[in-house]
Design an enzyme around this catalytic site. Structure first.
Site, PDB file in Angstrom:
ATOM      1  CB  CYS A 164      -0.941   0.003   1.200  1.00  0.00           C
ATOM      2  SG  CYS A 164      -2.063   1.423   1.239  1.00  0.00           S
ATOM      3  CB  CYS A 220      -0.751   2.472   3.868  1.00  0.00           C
ATOM      4  SG  CYS A 220      -2.342   1.863   3.283  1.00  0.00           S
ATOM      5  CG  ASP A 221       3.056   1.379   4.460  1.00  0.00           C
ATOM      6  OD1 ASP A 221       2.499   1.815   5.485  1.00  0.00           O
ATOM      7  OD2 ASP A 221       2.951   0.196   4.077  1.00  0.00           O
TER       8      ASP A 221
END
Length: 353
Positions: free
Chosen positions: A172, A175-176
């Site tokens: 992701c 997300c990261d």
């Protein structure tokens, strides 16, 4: 007596649905998943995908800071994260995925949500009350059902890939990708579809360069997405190559990758601080077995705009199990709230509460 509402799942969607359902006096029962070797391999253990995540920086209301004191006061001692229990140094970014999920779970518990640590392996939605069969435990009936079982990211299955998950290996980018470990560093993205291009473009905002690894000589992505990738000076496409091994160590995490040429079999090593897999997701809907209308990819199909209704009246879906597009904790939590409200109103309309 049947349950009023059963929630299947244990990610942000499930716990948010439980919080709202409990506050509406629906006395929800949550099946949070079983602790089995199969679930560990698939990444479907209790607390969901976020339990496999380290830093969380993009969830509103959880800024950087020392969360230890709050965790000690909010959670019972038996559920403290290991660094709290053993007095290890607190991560400086604020909160980890497992911590956030523990807090969501505890908030649901505080409102008298009941929790069973088991899987639902089959359902009969042709009857009402609905009939749910657990892996280990008695069959349960429910007047309303909220499905929030999520979707798991697809991985290649490499031992080195598994070793460095959440230590440089991710599925992701949103997300990261903005984390300090990836900034101004070369990164690898594996895939060739629209998702892989989207991930590469997003990562190019932070990385020094993005190496898009694709096993063929042409991309599967739509033409407009290909044009965007070709026009981005930071994206370099590594044609006819597959990821053979993730390189790294326990101290630094991912430090590079070994690629194999699909045409001549030759290998090459490249420096990278992160490897992002963009080869799709698999929704956790096997247990439905034709009981509910699903999209071609297996996601539960929402049947009414701006509602969490499914093809079976009284069954609602929340989170990534019905969302192949956003797949974020905040959007999952939002639909969890919606599902609980939809269930409450449906039950009231039918005179069941």
């Amino acid at each position: 007596m049947p349950e009023t509402v059963v929630i299947i799942g244990s990610g942000p969607a499930a716990w948010t649905a439980a919080i709202y359902a409990a506050r509406a006096n629906l006395h929800p029962l949550v099946y949070e998943g079983a602790i089995t070797a199969e679930n560990q391999i698939k990444g479907t253990l209790p607390l969901g995908q976020l339990a496999l995540t380290t830093e969380v920086e993009n969830y509103p209301g959880l800024p950087s800071g020392d969360s230890r004191a709050y965790l000690r006061s909010a959670l019972p001692a038996e559920r403290w994260p290991h660094w709290v229990e053993k007095n290890k140094p607190q991560p400086g970014h604020g909160i980890d995925g497992p911590e956030m999920m523990e807090l969501m779970r505890q908030q649901a518990v505080n409102f008298k949500t009941r929790i069973i640590t088991d899987d639902i392996v089959s359902v009969d939605l042709q009857k009402h009350p609905f009939v749910l069969t657990p892996l280990d435990g008695p069959v349960v009936e429910s007047l309303a059902l909220i499905i929030a079982t999520g979707a798991r990211a697809n991985y290649l299955g490499l031992p080195s890939e598994d070793r460095f998950k959440n230590n440089g290996v991710s599925a992701c980018a949103v997300c990261d990708g903005a984390l300090p470990r990836f900034r101004d560093k070369p990164l690898v993205v594996v895939g060739g579809g629209d998702s892989a291009i989207e991930e590469s473009i997003y990562l190019s905002k932070f990385a020094s360069e993005v190496n898009l690894v694709h096993r063929r000589s042409e991309l599967r992505a739509s033409k407009i997405m290909q044009d965007r990738a070709f026009a981005n000076p930071k994206i370099k496409i590594r044609w006819n190559r597959v990821l053979q091994e993730v390189l790294g160590n326990d101290q630094e995490g991912v430090t590079g990758a070994t690629l194999r040429n699909t045409q001549d079999g030759k290998t090459e090593k490249m420096t990278s601080s992160g490897v992002f897999l963009a080869i799709g997701h698999t929704p956790n809907t096997d247990f439905l077995k034709g009981q509910l209308a699903l999209a071609d990819e297996g996601y539960v199909r929402w049947t009414t705009p701006q509602r969490t209704y499914t093809s079976v009246e009284g069954v609602f879906a929340a989170g990534d199990v019905a969302d192949s597009y956003y797949r974020q904790a905040i959007t999952a939590a939002g639909t969890g709230c919606m599902a609980a409200l939809d269930a409450e109103r449906w039950l009231a309309e039918k005179g069941l509460i």
